[in-house]
Scaffold this active site. Structure first.
Site, PDB file in Angstrom:
ATOM      1  N   PRO A 208      12.127  -0.774  10.276  1.00  6.44           N
ATOM      2  CA  PRO A 208      12.152   0.673  10.585  1.00  6.44           C
ATOM      3  C   PRO A 208      10.924   1.095  11.374  1.00  6.44           C
ATOM      4  O   PRO A 208       9.798   0.680  11.098  1.00  6.44           O
ATOM      5  CB  PRO A 208      12.165   1.329   9.188  1.00  6.44           C
ATOM      6  CG  PRO A 208      12.705   0.282   8.268  1.00  6.44           C
ATOM      7  CD  PRO A 208      12.241  -1.030   8.826  1.00  6.44           C
ATOM      8  N   GLY A 209      11.157   1.915  12.384  1.00  2.32           N
ATOM      9  CA  GLY A 209      10.059   2.463  13.172  1.00  2.32           C
ATOM     10  C   GLY A 209       9.597   1.613  14.326  1.00  2.32           C
ATOM     11  O   GLY A 209       8.605   1.948  14.985  1.00  2.32           O
ATOM     12  N   THR A 210      10.292   0.514  14.619  1.00  6.31           N
ATOM     13  CA  THR A 210       9.851  -0.357  15.711  1.00  6.31           C
ATOM     14  C   THR A 210      10.342   0.097  17.080  1.00  6.31           C
ATOM     15  O   THR A 210       9.934  -0.483  18.089  1.00  6.31           O
ATOM     16  CB  THR A 210      10.329  -1.798  15.458  1.00  6.31           C
ATOM     17  OG1 THR A 210      11.738  -1.790  15.167  1.00  6.31           O
ATOM     18  CG2 THR A 210       9.591  -2.409  14.275  1.00  6.31           C
ATOM     19  N   GLY A 211      11.211   1.094  17.144  1.00  8.16           N
ATOM     20  CA  GLY A 211      11.611   1.646  18.440  1.00  8.16           C
ATOM     21  C   GLY A 211      12.991   1.242  18.893  1.00  8.16           C
ATOM     22  O   GLY A 211      13.248   1.185  20.109  1.00  8.16           O
ATOM     23  N   LYS A 212      13.912   0.975  17.978  1.00  6.52           N
ATOM     24  CA  LYS A 212      15.264   0.553  18.372  1.00  6.52           C
ATOM     25  C   LYS A 212      16.011   1.699  19.058  1.00  6.52           C
ATOM     26  O   LYS A 212      16.615   1.507  20.118  1.00  6.52           O
ATOM     27  CB  LYS A 212      16.027   0.071  17.133  1.00  6.52           C
ATOM     28  CG  LYS A 212      15.387  -1.119  16.438  1.00  6.52           C
ATOM     29  CD  LYS A 212      16.204  -1.593  15.266  1.00  6.52           C
ATOM     30  CE  LYS A 212      16.215  -0.587  14.138  1.00  6.52           C
ATOM     31  NZ  LYS A 212      14.878  -0.391  13.532  1.00  6.52           N
TER      32      LYS A 212
ATOM     33  N   HIS B 231     -13.601  -5.996  -7.015  1.00  4.88           N
ATOM     34  CA  HIS B 231     -12.671  -6.376  -5.949  1.00  4.88           C
ATOM     35  C   HIS B 231     -13.424  -6.735  -4.668  1.00  4.88           C
ATOM     36  O   HIS B 231     -13.155  -7.770  -4.039  1.00  4.88           O
ATOM     37  CB  HIS B 231     -11.717  -5.214  -5.659  1.00  4.88           C
ATOM     38  CG  HIS B 231     -10.617  -5.069  -6.662  1.00  4.88           C
ATOM     39  ND1 HIS B 231      -9.861  -6.122  -7.103  1.00  4.88           N
ATOM     40  CD2 HIS B 231     -10.129  -3.964  -7.301  1.00  4.88           C
ATOM     41  CE1 HIS B 231      -8.960  -5.699  -7.970  1.00  4.88           C
ATOM     42  NE2 HIS B 231      -9.111  -4.388  -8.119  1.00  4.88           N
TER      43      HIS B 231
ATOM     44  N   HIS C  31     -14.956  -1.520 -11.249  1.00  2.00           N
ATOM     45  CA  HIS C  31     -13.673  -2.159 -10.925  1.00  2.00           C
ATOM     46  C   HIS C  31     -13.562  -2.419  -9.425  1.00  2.00           C
ATOM     47  O   HIS C  31     -13.248  -3.542  -8.999  1.00  2.00           O
ATOM     48  CB  HIS C  31     -12.533  -1.256 -11.400  1.00  2.00           C
ATOM     49  CG  HIS C  31     -11.169  -1.828 -11.175  1.00  2.00           C
ATOM     50  ND1 HIS C  31     -10.425  -2.445 -12.157  1.00  2.00           N
ATOM     51  CD2 HIS C  31     -10.393  -1.885 -10.050  1.00  2.00           C
ATOM     52  CE1 HIS C  31      -9.277  -2.849 -11.668  1.00  2.00           C
ATOM     53  NE2 HIS C  31      -9.229  -2.518 -10.380  1.00  2.00           N
ATOM     54  N   GLU C  32     -13.811  -1.385  -8.620  1.00  2.18           N
ATOM     55  CA  GLU C  32     -13.702  -1.553  -7.169  1.00  2.18           C
ATOM     56  C   GLU C  32     -14.807  -2.460  -6.625  1.00  2.18           C
ATOM     57  O   GLU C  32     -14.590  -3.214  -5.667  1.00  2.18           O
ATOM     58  CB  GLU C  32     -13.747  -0.189  -6.472  1.00  2.18           C
ATOM     59  CG  GLU C  32     -12.634   0.768  -6.875  1.00  2.18           C
ATOM     60  CD  GLU C  32     -11.257   0.196  -6.644  1.00  2.18           C
ATOM     61  OE1 GLU C  32     -11.084  -0.614  -5.712  1.00  2.18           O
ATOM     62  OE2 GLU C  32     -10.335   0.541  -7.411  1.00  2.18           O
TER      63      GLU C  32
ATOM     64  N   GLY D 257      15.620  -4.888  13.699  1.00  2.90           N
ATOM     65  CA  GLY D 257      14.173  -4.826  13.518  1.00  2.90           C
ATOM     66  C   GLY D 257      13.805  -3.922  12.368  1.00  2.90           C
ATOM     67  O   GLY D 257      14.647  -3.206  11.811  1.00  2.90           O
TER      68      GLY D 257
END
Length: 646
Positions: free
Chosen positions: A203-207, A427, A423-424, A201
């Site tokens: 990174p950080g998903t809880g393996k 967007h 610019h923003e 999975g």
């Protein structure tokens, strides 16, 4: 005294003893053997200053022309009158010192004592110290020992109640827990529990957390080790550590052996580079042998975790080794809400906090990112001396995690602020008017991280695929900032460089990977992902299409970007009044949330808002010195240049 201090003292003592041995055996200058006639010649020339006589053995000291002293030795004849001859030939002004030594037959014993006894003593002390280092937990001679850390049942407090958002993965491992609790239930019907389980999975998903929860639910010892802990600079150490790890597991059976980041040692073999006796490959070979000869009836389960299952060796994934492969995905909206409930157990929350709303506004977040979000919100609340964490703290923490920390001390000229505002605004307006884009969540011209301004979108729901219309709408949104700069200032700046890069990458993937081009058709034209260091054939690296196809791909990518550029230009020219109002509002308030953005699009007046100002730690220190308290809120007036009605 700590073990490290003891080890340091032992090594210091060892060095001192070796230095003393060097001084005794090598430090003294050996005497030069000469003929007796040369000795008598030195006496007559008054070069001798001291003579030691032991039977017929003579040792004397001679003065060299440079003034240095040289030690010599010689053997006298059997019938001679040495002392009389020496006294007769000596200089009255510089008499020779004569020392008579008696030969008591102890020369051999003295030589043995002075030469061999210190050596035997040092050898004995060296052996003793090495045993002390090994028995005391020192690592000096334990290269081949496994570095796995044992977590017993009393230390492991993690259960399935602490794991949320990955219910499917939890269901997959229920059989392992049931086997560890009652192995006879499965053996009675001839079943065999999987020898190994691979957790794959992002990174950080809880393996790792899931593996610890399996051990906690089963109530068995838990060995944890990283894949990088096997390989060292010494040849054969990794294989030795693998053997030692499995031996320890058998002694503590039933137990779980967890290998984190197994791709560090389990990468594909057979690269043909670096020789055939690579240390990592030897370690992998030993791991394959141990798992193949491992008896599942021993009650030892191997669990490994990786976020790169594509680089693992096929022999490691075959049935009989890692029989079961469990994918640990990123949580959906319901899973994120459950994760928030787990991490907010010990966090006091205000009544206005709605975890379901936070979960919906954080699509794509993994478990570790949700934990970080809760921690950032708690830190922000603590900085304001609050008693509980409010919804505003979670919003500020989410902005900090998604967009970066505000760089309020960065000084921008008024011209750059205007360019950034338009610019923003470009967007945001293109994103709102072209269907297929996600709703605008927040727009800011406060520099965050490397960006001078940020337009943040949040999808209404979790999305796992993207249609062609959505991809084109996203490219048009990316071009909106550059188009707005051209409309307002009749020039372009470098501020759109990242937008152009992302738009080009998206268009190229549409053509090459997704088959979203009528000219080239549904054909994959991506580059080969095979890498030589992963052990695959490196004769087919790079692109596998002709130059004519490459030219066609470049033309299609340019056409897509140009079409969407013109599309954004048409939208902004038609809604130029809204674009200007949006930019003016940004110049006044600097940050607009979703409600204010929609008010501008609908032509409504912007609401008066109360903005929470987070005091910096330097401000708090200054207020503490002054005996005062920093303000935490300020009232913002309506923005300049925004009409009160539609």
């Amino acid at each position: 005294m700590k073990q490290s201090h003891k080890t340091l003292l032992l090594w210091a003592f060892l060095l001192v003893m070796f230095f003393l041995l060097y001084q005794v055996t090598i430090g003294s200058q050996p005497a030069r053997s000469v003929a007796f006639s040369e000795f008598m010649n030195d006496v007559r020339q008054h070069h001798v200053v001291e003579v030691r006589v032991k039977d017929r053995e003579l040792t004397y000291r001679r003065v060299l022309p440079s003034g240095a002293i040289e030690q010599r030795e010689t053997l006298a004849p059997s019938n001679w009158e040495l002392q009389r001859e020496i006294l007769a030939q000596s200089d009255p002004q510089h008499p020779i010192q004569v020392h008579n030594e008696k030969d008591e037959g102890s020369g051999l014993l003295t030589s043995v004592v002075l030469t061999w006894l210190p050596m035997l003593f040092l050898v004995a002390m060296f052996v003793f110290f090495m045993r002390q280092l090994q028995s005391g937990g020192g690592k000096a001679m334990s290269f081949g020992k496994s570095r796995a850390r044992l977590v017993n049942d009393a230390q492991n407090k993690v259960t399935f109640a602490d794991v949320a958002g990955i219910d499917e993965a939890k269901d997959e491992v229920e059989e392992i827990i049931a086997f560890l609790k009652d192995p006879k239930k499965f053996r009675r019907l001839g079943g065999r529990i999987p020898k190994g389980v691979l957790l794959a999975g992002a990174p950080g998903t809880g393996k790792t957390l899931l593996a610890r929860a399996i051990a906690g639910e089963a109530g068995v010892p838990f060995f944890t080790i990283s894949g990088s802990d096997f390989v060292e600079m010494f040849v054969g150490v990794g294989a030795s550590r693998v053997r030692d790890l499995f031996e320890q597991g058998k002694k503590h059976a039933p137990c779980i052996i967890f290998i984190d980041e197994i791709d560090a040692v389990g990468r594909h073999r057979g690269a043909g580079l670096g020789g055939g006796h690579d240390e990592r490959e030897q370690t992998l070979n030993q791991l394959l042998v141990e798992m193949d000869g491992f008896d599942a009836s021993d009650g030892v389960i191997i669990i490994a975790a990786t976020n790169r299952p594509d680089v693992l060796d096929p022999a490691l994934l075959r049935p009989g080794r890692f029989d079961r492969r469990i994918t640990v995905p990123r949580p959906d909206v319901r899973g994120r809400e459950e994760i928030l409930r787990v991490h907010t157990r010990k966090v006091p929350l205000s009544p206005d906090v709605d975890l379901a709303v936070i979960a919906r506004s954080t699509p794509g977040f993994a478990g570790a990112e949700m934990e970080n979000l809760v921690n950032e919100a708690a830190l922000l609340a603590a900085r304001q001396d609050k008693d509980a964490v409010s919804m505003a703290d979670f919003e500020l923490a989410k902005d900090k995690v998604l967009m970066g920390v505000e760089r309020k001390n960065m000084v921008m000229s008024e011209e750059e602020r205007k360019v950034t505002a338009w610019h923003e605004a470009g967007h945001a307006l293109v994103s709102h008017l072209i269907a297929g884009n996600d709703p605008v969540h927040k727009v800011s011209i406060i520099p965050r991280g490397p960006a001078l301004g940020v337009t943040m979108h949040l999808p209404v729901e979790d999305r796992y695929t993207m249609s062609q219309d959505q991809a084109l709408a996203r490219i048009a949104m990316m071009m909106g900032g550059r188009v707005a700069e051209e409309l307002a200032f009749q020039r372009v700046t470098t501020g759109a460089s990242d937008d152009i890069k992302r738009a080009t990458r998206t268009a190229r993937r549409m053509v090459c990977d997704f088959g979203m081009s009528a000219r080239l058709g549904p054909v994959f034209h991506g580059e080969s992902e095979d890498q030589p260091f992963l052990g695959r054939d490196f004769g087919h690296m790079g692109r596998d299409y002709s130059e004519q196809t490459a030219i066609a791909i470049d033309e299609e990518v340019r056409r897509i970007i140009t079409d969407q550029y013109q599309r954004a230009l048409a939208v902004l020219m038609e809604k130029r009044d809204i674009l200007d109002r949006f930019a003016e509002a940004l110049l006044d308030r600097e940050t607009l949330d979703a409600e204010e953005v929609m008010a501008i699009f609908d032509g409504r007046p912007l609401p008066v808002r109360v903005k929470t100002v987070i005091p910096s730690w330097s401000d708090r220190r200054d207020k503490t010195k002054e005996g005062g308290r920093s303000r935490t809120a300020s009232i913002f007036p309506p923005p300049r240049g925004v009409p009160s009605g539609a």
